[in-house]
Design a protein around this motif. Structure first.
Motif, PDB file in Angstrom:
ATOM      1  N   ARG A  11       0.756  -1.497   0.121  1.00 53.33           N
ATOM      2  CA  ARG A  11      -0.280   0.092   0.134  1.00 53.33           C
ATOM      3  C   ARG A  11       0.875   1.083   0.221  1.00 53.33           C
ATOM      4  O   ARG A  11       1.645   1.473   1.386  1.00 53.33           O
ATOM      5  N   SER A  12       0.697   2.608  -1.260  1.00 53.02           N
ATOM      6  CA  SER A  12       1.901   3.349  -1.122  1.00 53.02           C
ATOM      7  C   SER A  12       0.672   4.732  -0.880  1.00 53.02           C
ATOM      8  O   SER A  12       0.165   4.759  -1.429  1.00 53.02           O
ATOM      9  N   HIS A  13       1.679   5.490  -0.789  1.00 49.31           N
ATOM     10  CA  HIS A  13       1.102   6.827  -0.087  1.00 49.31           C
ATOM     11  C   HIS A  13       1.773   7.783  -0.685  1.00 49.31           C
ATOM     12  O   HIS A  13       2.246   7.682  -0.887  1.00 49.31           O
ATOM     13  N   THR A  14       1.205   8.786  -0.912  1.00 49.52           N
ATOM     14  CA  THR A  14       1.993  10.233  -1.294  1.00 49.52           C
ATOM     15  C   THR A  14       1.423  11.293   0.532  1.00 49.52           C
ATOM     16  O   THR A  14       0.468  11.241   1.510  1.00 49.52           O
ATOM     17  N   ASP A  15       2.128  12.404   0.271  1.00 52.63           N
ATOM     18  CA  ASP A  15       1.715  13.507   0.993  1.00 52.63           C
ATOM     19  C   ASP A  15       0.784  14.074   0.518  1.00 52.63           C
ATOM     20  O   ASP A  15       0.285  14.053  -0.569  1.00 52.63           O
ATOM     21  N   CYS A  16       0.280  15.647   0.672  1.00 51.65           N
ATOM     22  CA  CYS A  16      -0.604  16.144   0.002  1.00 51.65           C
ATOM     23  C   CYS A  16      -0.217  17.161  -1.308  1.00 51.65           C
ATOM     24  O   CYS A  16      -1.484  17.246  -1.717  1.00 51.65           O
ATOM     25  N   ARG A  17       0.918  18.004  -1.001  1.00 53.95           N
ATOM     26  CA  ARG A  17       0.946  18.386  -2.065  1.00 53.95           C
ATOM     27  C   ARG A  17       1.107  18.309  -3.666  1.00 53.95           C
ATOM     28  O   ARG A  17       1.394  16.779  -3.514  1.00 53.95           O
ATOM     29  N   GLN A  18       0.604  18.613  -4.743  1.00 54.67           N
ATOM     30  CA  GLN A  18       0.792  17.915  -5.770  1.00 54.67           C
ATOM     31  C   GLN A  18      -1.232  18.213  -5.991  1.00 54.67           C
ATOM     32  O   GLN A  18      -1.962  17.759  -4.862  1.00 54.67           O
TER      33      GLN A  18
ATOM     34  N   GLY B 147      -2.826  17.987   5.559  1.00 57.35           N
ATOM     35  CA  GLY B 147      -3.103  18.237   4.380  1.00 57.35           C
ATOM     36  C   GLY B 147      -3.398  19.238   3.953  1.00 57.35           C
ATOM     37  O   GLY B 147      -2.610  20.046   4.791  1.00 57.35           O
ATOM     38  N   CYS B 148      -4.099  19.432   3.073  1.00 52.31           N
ATOM     39  CA  CYS B 148      -3.149  20.630   2.014  1.00 52.31           C
ATOM     40  C   CYS B 148      -4.487  20.833   1.159  1.00 52.31           C
ATOM     41  O   CYS B 148      -4.390  22.151   0.439  1.00 52.31           O
ATOM     42  N   GLU B 149      -5.958  20.499   1.327  1.00 55.42           N
ATOM     43  CA  GLU B 149      -6.875  20.343   0.417  1.00 55.42           C
ATOM     44  C   GLU B 149      -7.770  21.826   0.471  1.00 55.42           C
ATOM     45  O   GLU B 149      -8.002  22.102   2.029  1.00 55.42           O
ATOM     46  N   PRO B 150      -8.509  22.368  -0.307  1.00 58.88           N
ATOM     47  CA  PRO B 150      -8.360  22.162  -1.164  1.00 58.88           C
ATOM     48  C   PRO B 150      -7.383  23.291  -2.186  1.00 58.88           C
ATOM     49  O   PRO B 150      -7.015  22.921  -3.138  1.00 58.88           O
ATOM     50  N   THR B 151      -6.534  23.716  -1.536  1.00 66.53           N
ATOM     51  CA  THR B 151      -4.921  24.848  -2.259  1.00 66.53           C
ATOM     52  C   THR B 151      -3.954  24.161  -2.508  1.00 66.53           C
ATOM     53  O   THR B 151      -2.930  24.799  -3.205  1.00 66.53           O
ATOM     54  N   ASN B 152      -3.769  23.009  -1.763  1.00 70.67           N
ATOM     55  CA  ASN B 152      -2.407  21.915  -1.915  1.00 70.67           C
ATOM     56  C   ASN B 152      -1.102  22.865  -1.412  1.00 70.67           C
ATOM     57  O   ASN B 152       0.130  22.943  -1.301  1.00 70.67           O
ATOM     58  N   GLU B 153      -1.676  23.893  -0.055  1.00 67.62           N
ATOM     59  CA  GLU B 153      -0.819  24.619   0.277  1.00 67.62           C
ATOM     60  C   GLU B 153      -1.080  24.371   1.618  1.00 67.62           C
ATOM     61  O   GLU B 153      -1.531  23.490   2.492  1.00 67.62           O
ATOM     62  N   SER B 154       0.146  23.671   2.851  1.00 70.16           N
ATOM     63  CA  SER B 154       0.220  23.371   3.471  1.00 70.16           C
ATOM     64  C   SER B 154       1.593  24.024   4.837  1.00 70.16           C
ATOM     65  O   SER B 154       2.862  24.391   4.035  1.00 70.16           O
ATOM     66  N   ASN B 155       1.043  24.094   5.874  1.00 69.59           N
ATOM     67  CA  ASN B 155       2.162  24.818   6.727  1.00 69.59           C
ATOM     68  C   ASN B 155       2.880  23.660   7.284  1.00 69.59           C
ATOM     69  O   ASN B 155       4.035  24.200   8.403  1.00 69.59           O
ATOM     70  N   CYS B 156       3.508  22.467   6.983  1.00 71.65           N
ATOM     71  CA  CYS B 156       3.948  21.802   7.266  1.00 71.65           C
ATOM     72  C   CYS B 156       5.646  21.569   7.366  1.00 71.65           C
ATOM     73  O   CYS B 156       5.634  21.951   5.858  1.00 71.65           O
ATOM     74  N   THR B 157       5.926  21.138   7.915  1.00 68.13           N
ATOM     75  CA  THR B 157       7.859  20.765   7.522  1.00 68.13           C
ATOM     76  C   THR B 157       8.156  19.765   6.474  1.00 68.13           C
ATOM     77  O   THR B 157       7.223  18.528   6.271  1.00 68.13           O
ATOM     78  N   GLU B 158       8.665  19.560   5.794  1.00 73.39           N
ATOM     79  CA  GLU B 158       9.772  18.917   4.965  1.00 73.39           C
ATOM     80  C   GLU B 158       9.456  17.210   5.746  1.00 73.39           C
ATOM     81  O   GLU B 158       9.137  16.181   5.507  1.00 73.39           O
ATOM     82  N   GLU B 159       9.692  17.294   7.043  1.00 73.42           N
ATOM     83  CA  GLU B 159       9.840  15.986   7.810  1.00 73.42           C
ATOM     84  C   GLU B 159       8.579  15.114   8.067  1.00 73.42           C
ATOM     85  O   GLU B 159       7.982  14.382   8.152  1.00 73.42           O
ATOM     86  N   GLN B 160       7.321  16.469   8.618  1.00 76.48           N
ATOM     87  CA  GLN B 160       6.470  16.027   8.714  1.00 76.48           C
ATOM     88  C   GLN B 160       5.313  15.218   7.190  1.00 76.48           C
ATOM     89  O   GLN B 160       4.777  14.662   7.212  1.00 76.48           O
ATOM     90  N   HIS B 161       5.696  16.146   6.171  1.00 78.46           N
ATOM     91  CA  HIS B 161       5.448  15.432   5.087  1.00 78.46           C
ATOM     92  C   HIS B 161       6.406  14.062   4.737  1.00 78.46           C
ATOM     93  O   HIS B 161       5.080  13.451   4.060  1.00 78.46           O
ATOM     94  N   GLN B 162       7.399  13.907   5.034  1.00 84.27           N
ATOM     95  CA  GLN B 162       8.040  12.943   4.087  1.00 84.27           C
ATOM     96  C   GLN B 162       7.329  11.580   4.946  1.00 84.27           C
ATOM     97  O   GLN B 162       7.243  10.144   4.659  1.00 84.27           O
ATOM     98  N   LYS B 163       6.720  11.763   6.221  1.00 81.69           N
ATOM     99  CA  LYS B 163       5.682  10.360   7.448  1.00 81.69           C
ATOM    100  C   LYS B 163       4.377   9.950   6.267  1.00 81.69           C
ATOM    101  O   LYS B 163       4.409   9.204   6.509  1.00 81.69           O
TER     102      LYS B 163
END
Length: 92
Positions: free
Chosen positions: A13-20, A65-81
C-alpha cells in the motif's frame, strides 16, 4: 523474508503527501505500488504472492493535509512521514 517464507503473501500500500493535486497523487502512489511489485518479481518473488494499491493522500498519518489549496504549513519532515509504502502480510 519472502524467500524465507515461500507461502507469505503481501499487499503493498503506497501513499503520498498532500502536495500536488489529489488526482496526481493517486496516480503517483499507484505507480509506486506497481514499481515495488515489479522490483520484487524481478528479484524472484512470484507475482501471485503480491497485490498492491496506491492510496494517494487519502490516508495521511498526521495533520498535514493541503486540500483544497495544495498548500501546507508542515515541515518537509512531516510531509515525509506521509510518503510511504506499507507491506501488509495477508497470508502466511
Amino acid at each position: 523474508v519472502l524467500n524465507q517464507n515461500p507461502t507469505m503473501k503481501l499487499d503493498i500500500r503506497s501513499h503520498t503527501d498532500c502536495r500536488q493535486t489529489a488526482k496526481y497523487n493517486q496516480v503517483l502512489s499507484d505507480k509506486r505500488a506497481k514499481s515495488t511489485i515489479n522490483w520484487l518479481v524481478k528479484n524472484g518473488i512470484n507475482a501471485n504472492r503480491l497485490t498492491g494499491k496506491g492510496y494517494g493522500e487519502t490516508q495521511l498519518v498526521n495533520d498535514c493535509g493541503c486540500e483544497p489549496t495544495n498548500e501546507s504549513n508542515c515541515t518537509e519532515e512531516q510531509h515525509q512521514k506521509n510518503r510511504r509504502s506499507e507491506f501488509i502480510i495477508t497470508s502466511l
